[in-house]
Motif scaffolding. Structure first.
Motif, short mmCIF file in Angstrom:
data_model
loop_
_atom_site.label_atom_id
_atom_site.label_comp_id
_atom_site.label_asym_id
_atom_site.label_seq_id
_atom_site.Cartn_x
_atom_site.Cartn_y
_atom_site.Cartn_z
N GLN A 1 35.12 -24.22 -14.58
CA GLN A 1 36.13 -23.73 -13.64
C GLN A 1 36.24 -22.21 -13.64
O GLN A 1 36.55 -21.61 -12.61
N ASN A 2 36.00 -21.56 -14.75
CA ASN A 2 36.17 -20.11 -14.82
C ASN A 2 34.97 -19.35 -14.24
O ASN A 2 35.12 -18.45 -13.43
N SER A 3 33.79 -19.73 -14.62
CA SER A 3 32.60 -18.98 -14.22
C SER A 3 31.89 -19.59 -13.02
O SER A 3 30.99 -18.99 -12.46
N ASN A 4 32.31 -20.81 -12.64
CA ASN A 4 31.70 -21.50 -11.50
C ASN A 4 30.20 -21.72 -11.70
O ASN A 4 29.42 -21.75 -10.75
N MET A 5 29.78 -21.85 -12.96
CA MET A 5 28.37 -22.08 -13.28
C MET A 5 28.16 -23.56 -13.59
O MET A 5 29.01 -24.22 -14.15
N LEU A 6 27.00 -24.06 -13.21
CA LEU A 6 26.68 -25.47 -13.45
C LEU A 6 26.17 -25.67 -14.87
O LEU A 6 25.25 -24.98 -15.32
N ALA B 1 19.21 -32.93 -3.69
CA ALA B 1 19.25 -34.11 -2.84
C ALA B 1 20.67 -34.43 -2.39
O ALA B 1 20.88 -35.22 -1.49
N ALA B 2 21.64 -33.79 -3.02
CA ALA B 2 23.04 -34.01 -2.67
C ALA B 2 23.58 -32.80 -1.92
O ALA B 2 22.83 -31.90 -1.54
N GLU B 3 24.89 -32.77 -1.73
CA GLU B 3 25.53 -31.64 -1.07
C GLU B 3 25.91 -30.63 -2.13
O GLU B 3 26.88 -30.78 -2.84
N THR B 4 25.12 -29.55 -2.23
CA THR B 4 25.27 -28.62 -3.35
C THR B 4 26.56 -27.83 -3.30
O THR B 4 26.95 -27.22 -4.29
N GLN B 5 27.25 -27.81 -2.14
CA GLN B 5 28.49 -27.05 -2.09
C GLN B 5 29.63 -27.77 -2.80
O GLN B 5 30.67 -27.18 -3.06
N LYS B 6 29.48 -29.04 -3.12
CA LYS B 6 30.52 -29.79 -3.79
C LYS B 6 30.50 -29.54 -5.30
O LYS B 6 29.50 -29.10 -5.86
N LEU B 7 31.63 -29.82 -5.93
CA LEU B 7 31.70 -29.78 -7.38
C LEU B 7 31.41 -31.19 -7.89
O LEU B 7 31.98 -32.16 -7.40
N TRP B 8 30.53 -31.29 -8.89
CA TRP B 8 30.04 -32.59 -9.31
C TRP B 8 30.36 -32.87 -10.77
O TRP B 8 30.50 -31.95 -11.58
N SER B 9 30.43 -34.14 -11.10
CA SER B 9 30.53 -34.59 -12.48
C SER B 9 29.40 -35.58 -12.76
O SER B 9 28.93 -36.29 -11.86
N ILE C 1 29.08 -37.89 -9.36
CA ILE C 1 30.21 -38.19 -8.48
C ILE C 1 30.88 -36.86 -8.11
O ILE C 1 30.92 -35.94 -8.92
N PRO C 2 31.38 -36.75 -6.91
CA PRO C 2 32.06 -35.51 -6.51
C PRO C 2 33.41 -35.38 -7.19
O PRO C 2 34.20 -36.31 -7.21
N GLN C 3 33.68 -34.22 -7.75
CA GLN C 3 34.93 -34.02 -8.46
C GLN C 3 36.13 -34.07 -7.53
O GLN C 3 37.23 -34.42 -7.95
N GLU C 4 35.95 -33.78 -6.26
CA GLU C 4 37.08 -33.78 -5.34
C GLU C 4 37.67 -35.17 -5.13
O GLU C 4 38.79 -35.29 -4.65
N LEU C 5 36.93 -36.24 -5.54
CA LEU C 5 37.47 -37.59 -5.41
C LEU C 5 38.14 -38.06 -6.68
O LEU C 5 38.67 -39.14 -6.75
#
Length: 373
Positions: free
Chosen positions: A259-264, A276-284, A367-371
């Motif tokens: 969350q702080n550095s926005n690094m994967l 292969a996914a939507e890279t703009q999303k936050l993932w878990s 899975i997308p973190q937004e869900l």
């Protein structure tokens, strides 16, 4: 030669499909069902799976006709059923408490729905004995209900539910009162019975393993909505969101974004999967304990694997398997389930030691973190 009346067997033309569209049920301002849409194929075994209060039983009662929805549509085949009373829906129902008549014999309980439908006595006898044979109770027709075991009562309730040849069979947690060993046995028997009858079946349970064992498809329900619909393998191996990942089986969920550095985290290893996914999303990353394995130092350089290193916090012996809880370097927790016989042969796990865990790329699930909630 005397003609034998047989139960309908494995005939999808006899069974009816169910089509549910935008079904809503409210109690004051509370949504028990919130615009649920669902298609059940003719002859399918569909399970409604969810925690207490999720809406699964409300949905089943709406299909049965015992609860009228606030809005939406329920069709059996092409026929709208919302205003049709329960006794005209051609639906067999098995309740959680079986709802058997204690003053009647086994034969009389099974015969009851046929008598209501004015079936003649000869045909009643033929159908009842055929139904009792199907559920392996041929020798119990004269028994009283209080002389039966829990599993036998459950079979009587099943026989009564399908003896009048319903085109849809509904079951509301019928195995919940049984002990584990008998419940496991009855799951297999119900699966075999469904294969024999071929009747469209909607089954309610909160037991994940029960749903995985018996179903053609599973609808996971939470907060009055369907969180995911799919086959047992799809639901288990590819959960759509955090709720499904947590509710179906065991899992560890690791955020891929700091969350702080926005690094994967693990970016170098997961980049192909993320492209292969939507890279703009936050993932878990979702990891099932049995998909991990403990590896030694000379096994950690495989390009097809993710490697996690951490310290053993707990070792829990559970018979044929053991659950090992590991704290990773970034503070996240992982659980790995391994065969105890394999541990004895290859690895000796000790609390506080550092170990490496392997996850094959084919088991990587995002899975997308937004869900998540």
């Amino acid at each position: 030669m005397k003609k034998t009346t047989r139960l309908a067997t494995n005939d999808n033309q006899f069974s009816l499909p169910i089509k549910i569209k935008d079904l809503t049920k409210t109690y004051d301002d509370v949504f028990a069902l919130n615009r649920v849409s669902l298609d059940v194929e003719a002859g399918e075994f569909l399970t409604l799976l969810g925690p207490s209060g999720s809406g699964k039983t409300t949905l089943l009662m709406a299909i049965a006709g015992f609860s009228r929805p606030t809005a939406g549509s329920i069709c059996f085949g092409e026929k709208e059923m919302v205003l049709t009373p329960p006794h005209r829906r051609e639906v067999g129902m098995v309740f959680q408490n079986y709802a058997l008549f204690p003053h009647m014999s086994v034969f009389e309980n099974v015969a009851f729905p046929l008598k209501l439908r004015k079936v003649n006595s000869v045909e009643i006898s033929e159908r009842v004995y055929e139904a009792l044979k199907t559920v392996q109770l041929s020798d119990f027709s004269e028994r009283r209900i209080d002389q039966l075991s829990g599993g036998q009562k459950q079979r009587v309730a099943l026989a009564r539910a399908f003896v009048f040849r319903p085109r849809i069979l509904l079951m509301d947690e019928p195995l919940s009162a049984l002990d584990k060993k008998l419940r496991d046995q009855m799951q297999i028997e119900l699966k075999q019975l469904h294969r024999k009858l071929g009747v469209t079946t909607v089954y309610v349970t909160h037991d994940q393993r029960e749903a995985l064992t018996m179903s053609d498809r599973i609808a996971v329900i939470n907060d009055g909505k369907i969180s995911q619909l799919g086959t047992p393998k799809q639901i288990y191996n590819h959960p759509a969101n955090r709720f499904v990942a947590d509710f179906i089986g065991e899992s560890s969920v690791l955020p891929l974004v700091c969350q702080n550095s926005n690094m994967l985290y693990f970016m170098d290893q997961l980049v192909a999967k993320l492209k292969a996914a939507e890279t703009q999303k936050l993932w878990s990353l979702v990891i099932r304990p049995e998909m991990l394995s403990i590896v030694s130092e000379n096994e950690i350089n495989s390009p097809d694997c993710l490697i996690f290193c951490g310290i053993v916090l707990e070792y829990i012996y559970q018979g044929e398997t053991a659950l090992v809880i590991v704290k990773l370097e970034n503070g996240s927790m992982l659980s790995v389930r391994v065969s105890t016989s394999l541990l004895q042969q290859k690895h000796q796990v000790k609390i506080s030691e550092t170990i490496s865990l392997n996850l094959d790329r084919q088991f990587v699930t995002l899975i997308p973190q937004e869900l998540e909630k």
